[in-house]
Design an enzyme around this catalytic site. Sequence first.
Site, PDB file in Angstrom:
ATOM      1  N   ARG A  69      12.373 -25.094  -6.584  1.00  0.00           N
ATOM      2  CA  ARG A  69      11.313 -25.366  -7.472  1.00  0.00           C
ATOM      3  C   ARG A  69      10.387 -26.461  -7.086  1.00  0.00           C
ATOM      4  NH1 ARG A  69      11.760 -29.783  -8.294  1.00  0.00           N
ATOM      5  NH2 ARG A  69      10.754 -29.810  -9.993  1.00  0.00           N
ATOM      6  N   GLY A  70       9.408 -26.724  -8.196  1.00  0.00           N
ATOM      7  CA  GLY A  70       8.212 -27.790  -7.765  1.00  0.00           C
ATOM      8  C   GLY A  70       6.953 -27.124  -6.915  1.00  0.00           C
ATOM      9  N   ARG A 112       6.847 -16.595 -10.335  1.00  0.00           N
ATOM     10  CA  ARG A 112       6.715 -17.419 -11.130  1.00  0.00           C
ATOM     11  C   ARG A 112       5.151 -17.638 -11.261  1.00  0.00           C
ATOM     12  NH1 ARG A 112       9.866 -22.950 -11.142  1.00  0.00           N
ATOM     13  NH2 ARG A 112       9.363 -22.853 -13.228  1.00  0.00           N
ATOM     14  N   GLN A 222      15.231 -31.709 -14.904  1.00  0.00           N
ATOM     15  CA  GLN A 222      14.596 -31.933 -13.612  1.00  0.00           C
ATOM     16  C   GLN A 222      14.581 -33.469 -13.406  1.00  0.00           C
ATOM     17  OE1 GLN A 222      13.223 -29.692 -15.321  1.00  0.00           O
ATOM     18  NE2 GLN A 222      12.453 -28.024 -14.236  1.00  0.00           N
ATOM     19  N   ASP A 263       0.933 -28.545 -11.761  1.00  0.00           N
ATOM     20  CA  ASP A 263       1.427 -27.180 -11.118  1.00  0.00           C
ATOM     21  C   ASP A 263       0.017 -26.400 -11.097  1.00  0.00           C
ATOM     22  OD1 ASP A 263       3.945 -28.075 -12.835  1.00  0.00           O
ATOM     23  OD2 ASP A 263       4.605 -26.465 -11.184  1.00  0.00           O
ATOM     24  N   ASN A 273       1.564 -29.182 -16.240  1.00  0.00           N
ATOM     25  CA  ASN A 273       2.707 -29.403 -15.547  1.00  0.00           C
ATOM     26  C   ASN A 273       3.883 -29.288 -16.403  1.00  0.00           C
ATOM     27  OD1 ASN A 273       3.577 -31.134 -13.140  1.00  0.00           O
ATOM     28  ND2 ASN A 273       4.098 -32.680 -14.935  1.00  0.00           N
TER      29      ASN A 273
HETATM   30  O1  MRU Z   1       9.742 -25.726 -13.522  1.00  0.00           O
HETATM   31  P1  MRU Z   1       9.566 -26.489 -12.019  1.00  0.00           P
HETATM   32  O2  MRU Z   1      10.765 -27.327 -12.009  1.00  0.00           O
HETATM   33  O3  MRU Z   1       9.318 -25.786 -10.961  1.00  0.00           O
HETATM   34  O4  MRU Z   1       8.596 -27.373 -12.588  1.00  0.00           O
HETATM   35  C1  MRU Z   1       7.927 -28.397 -11.614  1.00  0.00           C
HETATM   36  C2  MRU Z   1       7.148 -29.148 -12.108  1.00  0.00           C
HETATM   37  O5  MRU Z   1       6.497 -29.072 -13.402  1.00  0.00           O
HETATM   38  C3  MRU Z   1       6.742 -30.436 -11.083  1.00  0.00           C
HETATM   39  O6  MRU Z   1       6.405 -31.703 -12.173  1.00  0.00           O
HETATM   40  C4  MRU Z   1       5.352 -29.935 -10.603  1.00  0.00           C
HETATM   41  O7  MRU Z   1       5.703 -28.720 -10.085  1.00  0.00           O
HETATM   42  C5  MRU Z   1       5.005 -31.099  -9.648  1.00  0.00           C
HETATM   43  S1  MRU Z   1       5.598 -30.689  -8.261  1.00  0.00           S
HETATM   44  C6  MRU Z   1       5.287 -31.733  -7.289  1.00  0.00           C
END
Ligand code: MRU
Length: 375
Positions: A69-70, A112, A222, A263, A273
């Site tokens: 994820r990220g 996603r 996270q 994001d 985000n």
């Molecule tokens: O739902 P996730 O864990 O994929 O969300 C990730 C985030 O919101 C991060 O803060 C974002 O992707 C920045 S990644 C460098």
Amino acid sequence: MTLLGHEPCSLQNLPAEVRVSFESETRPLVCHEKVLYLLDQRCLPRTVQYLACTTIEEVATAIREMVVRGAPAIGIVAAFGFAQGVSALAHQGIAYDEAMIDRLDQRLRQTRPTAVNLMWALDRMTGLAKRLFQEKTLSPEAQVERLFAEAQTIETEDVASCRAMGMLGASLLKAGARLQTHCNAGAIATGGYGTALGVVRAAFAEGKCSRVYVDETRPRFQGASLTAWELHREGIPVTLISDNMAGALHQAAQVDAIFVGADRITANGDTANKIGTYALAVLAKAHGIPFYVVAPRSTYDTTLTSGALIPIEERDAREVTHVGEQAIAPEGVSVWNPGFDVTPADLITAHINETGVLYPPYTQAIAAAFASTQL
Ligand code: MRU
């Protein structure tokens, strides 16, 4: 735990080259001989284990289930998954056409909805696959090699972007700054090094970061399970707080600057985000704390004029009603669980990307940055 029909691997059971890559630097993935090895982020910090994906279907499941994820990381992983999808067709001797390429793209694109790096990487891979298909100068096997090489390039470029953003972000800080971050925008959310945590890493190396406050980041944690893990194992002083402690922390004048990832950033600088980012930005404004968004160009969506147009992922109620297997709410209670929120541009002190630091007014700054750098 099994997923994707595979048993998880420990570090020791990985192929030697893959093990060395995971050992040498914190990273979410390694692709070796067309197999994609993923650090299973759902198991951290308790267990460090890996899953091997050999098909596009497995990669799509890994993204949807948040093994990886990220925003930048899911783009990179999707690029490799797409190459695996084309490879499977070539391997079966199927003469693939543009419609088949589109179907592979769609399979990954639908995993996603919010992080635009996923769509950006797939646009790049699909565009290349269609060009190769039309040119017909390479054999199907050579086309597959070219697609894996492109995915590798996306990964390499992302790490270089993170390092550049790290230096730019650190240049904004004075010695010994106390920082705060939300969610995980670290090495394992990117190709490596991290966006917001790239700034933390660069600042720490330069003596410009004395401590990082990390929001736990309900409901998936996270911050607690990933960001605190990354920083703690590197010896960067980290203090974990629950999300609702940020106001008290700011009131106590314990934070000099906040760095978060993103994001999706729209043409006017609005930023989606992880859920909770908006609340943190409001608090930062109230306490006069600079609030920086750190994200590569692949996170910008200049086709959207404002954050109101960003699709926000709604996630399973169980993430809110349960912690692990433990219920913390009455059965059947109504739940709202958006995975992301949008921080309006006027709460953001500056946007940092690999080409520079952008200040308001963002519509002009982003347009100028895109015009001059082929975004
Ligand atoms: O739902 P996730 O864990 O994929 O969300 C990730 C985030 O919101 C991060 O803060 C974002 O992707 C920045 S990644 C460098």
